[in-house]
Scaffold this motif. Sequence first.
Motif, short mmCIF file in Angstrom:
data_model
loop_
_atom_site.label_atom_id
_atom_site.label_comp_id
_atom_site.label_asym_id
_atom_site.label_seq_id
_atom_site.Cartn_x
_atom_site.Cartn_y
_atom_site.Cartn_z
N GLN A 107 0.82 -1.22 0.00
CA GLN A 107 0.00 0.00 0.00
C GLN A 107 0.85 1.27 0.00
O GLN A 107 0.39 2.33 -0.39
CB GLN A 107 -0.93 -0.01 1.21
CG GLN A 107 -2.03 -1.06 1.12
CD GLN A 107 -2.87 -1.14 2.39
OE1 GLN A 107 -2.56 -0.48 3.39
NE2 GLN A 107 -3.92 -1.94 2.34
N SER A 108 2.11 1.14 0.45
CA SER A 108 2.97 2.32 0.54
C SER A 108 3.92 2.46 -0.65
O SER A 108 4.75 3.36 -0.68
CB SER A 108 3.80 2.26 1.85
OG SER A 108 4.66 1.15 1.82
N VAL A 109 3.79 1.56 -1.62
CA VAL A 109 4.66 1.63 -2.79
C VAL A 109 4.03 2.54 -3.84
O VAL A 109 2.83 2.47 -4.11
CB VAL A 109 4.84 0.19 -3.37
CG1 VAL A 109 5.59 0.26 -4.69
CG2 VAL A 109 5.61 -0.66 -2.39
N PRO A 110 4.79 3.45 -4.46
CA PRO A 110 4.24 4.36 -5.48
C PRO A 110 3.58 3.60 -6.62
O PRO A 110 4.02 2.49 -6.98
CB PRO A 110 5.47 5.13 -5.97
CG PRO A 110 6.47 5.02 -4.87
CD PRO A 110 6.23 3.69 -4.22
N ALA A 111 2.52 4.18 -7.19
CA ALA A 111 1.77 3.50 -8.24
C ALA A 111 2.59 3.27 -9.49
O ALA A 111 2.31 2.36 -10.27
CB ALA A 111 0.52 4.32 -8.59
#
Length: 538
Positions: free
Chosen positions: A43-47
């Motif tokens: 969830q905290s990884v950039p798109a």
Amino acid sequence: MTSVGFAAGKVVIVLDASGSMWAQIDGRPKLEIARESLRNVLQSVPADAEIGFMAYGHRQKGSCDDIELIVPPQAGSASAISAAADSMKFLGKTPLTAAVKQAAEALKYTEDKATVVLITDGLETCGGDPCALGKELEASGIDFTADVVGFGLTADEGKQIACLAENTGGKYIQASDEKALQEALVETVAAPAPAPEPAPAPEPAPAPEPVKPEFNFIPTVVMAEGGEPLTDGNAWEIYKAGSDGTRGASVTTQYGAYKGNLEPGDYVVVAQDGEARVEQKVKIEAGQVSKPLFTLNAGTLIIHPRPSPGADVVDGAAVVIDYPGADHPATYYGTTKIVLPAGDEKVTVTIGQGEVTETIALAAGKTVEKDMIAGVGHVVANAYYTAGGDKADASGIGFKVVKAKKKIDGTRDEVTYSYGPDSKFDLPPDDYVLIATVDLAVVEQPFTVKVGELQDVKVALNAGVLAITAPGASKIEIFEMEKDINGNRKSLGYAYDQKYQAAIPAGDYTVVSEKSDNSSKEGTVTVKAGERSELTVQ
């Protein structure tokens, strides 16, 4: 709030989906912890981060080729990876070396910067050499890195796969519980974005360098006071000390006889061997050599799990040890040799349906070796169409073992079950009933188990195979030929098709085929044990 960045290049996460991921940590299966941790970190990884997902051991129990790239490396893949992990089965073996090689190839590691993050709770079980693979990928890759997260591994096990990371310039991180796994995934999958480098300050005039010792940190660890130093199989975890003296950032993890150079400052050092560990604070001062002694207050326990006295060790036997100070019991398989904190060790050995538990006293610095007998007999079950006839080898054959003694309500306790010919059971001594089912044929066979006894239980089905063809039918149904007092016949089985084949007890039957216009036709057939009968109804 710390911003989260992502290294340039593509990444493939490789997840261990072998059967050992069912083992529990803090009362929860490791596979549940891995799924939840992976979901939270993604969830905290950039798109725009290009991440792929690979797994092994998730489709077949005994295959070394069960490796699949489920999500190719691409931007916006976090939800797809989480969904794939949530729906995955955990079944098979651990071909981690081949999986990492395939992940590297999927990333085109010889052409582009590439990173593989391996999450495993076990060692290679398919003959691969992770150390050699690390050297190969480092030599042939453009900018290849393998990070390895050892989830629930012992220090000795971690040492055997850490080389895969070290030989590619990557990190090996040992995670013993849910918090440690999430921290490891943050460090490897979602690494903190580097701060911009400050402008270089003017270089001061060079000053004469003081003479520094070759090593300024030389620790020693022993099992018990006055014991010999441990130099193989043990591990060192070194952390910066926080302002309150607790563990801060990880500095390094080393193995065996360790000598190192640390920057002056305060540290927290953990010495570990097997399940025993001790932690103490260490202060490194400039120009001084620190030689701290760590005492594990531990001993070595060796367990040989056997089904009966004098029998061979069963490699698949589960050995669960609840040791002093444990947050949760540790699970091993087959012959188990492990270092444990001194004290009373509660050991449970399970072979099939047999289980034995003992409490073993272990003194610091001592070794206790013990056979533990689960007390079972070994049974191989098969069904035959007729006594002395052909074996029923259909994949749909099922065997259920129940207690012979009925309960007050007339039912029996179910013990275990299996499918397919040559089904194997390890059972405690008792009287049982084996229920064999092949399609419409169901037969019970009583048998008795004695400890250490090997026996074949053969069930004669007294059945044949009935093959029905009904051109144009929408449904085929088989009935007993005899009608009850109300004129009704008992239905035994049906299929919504024009063909129906099933094993069925020997006897006379009526077959009804129905068409979509509600018209029907009947036929009769006699099935003989051990023979095939064919009937066309039209």
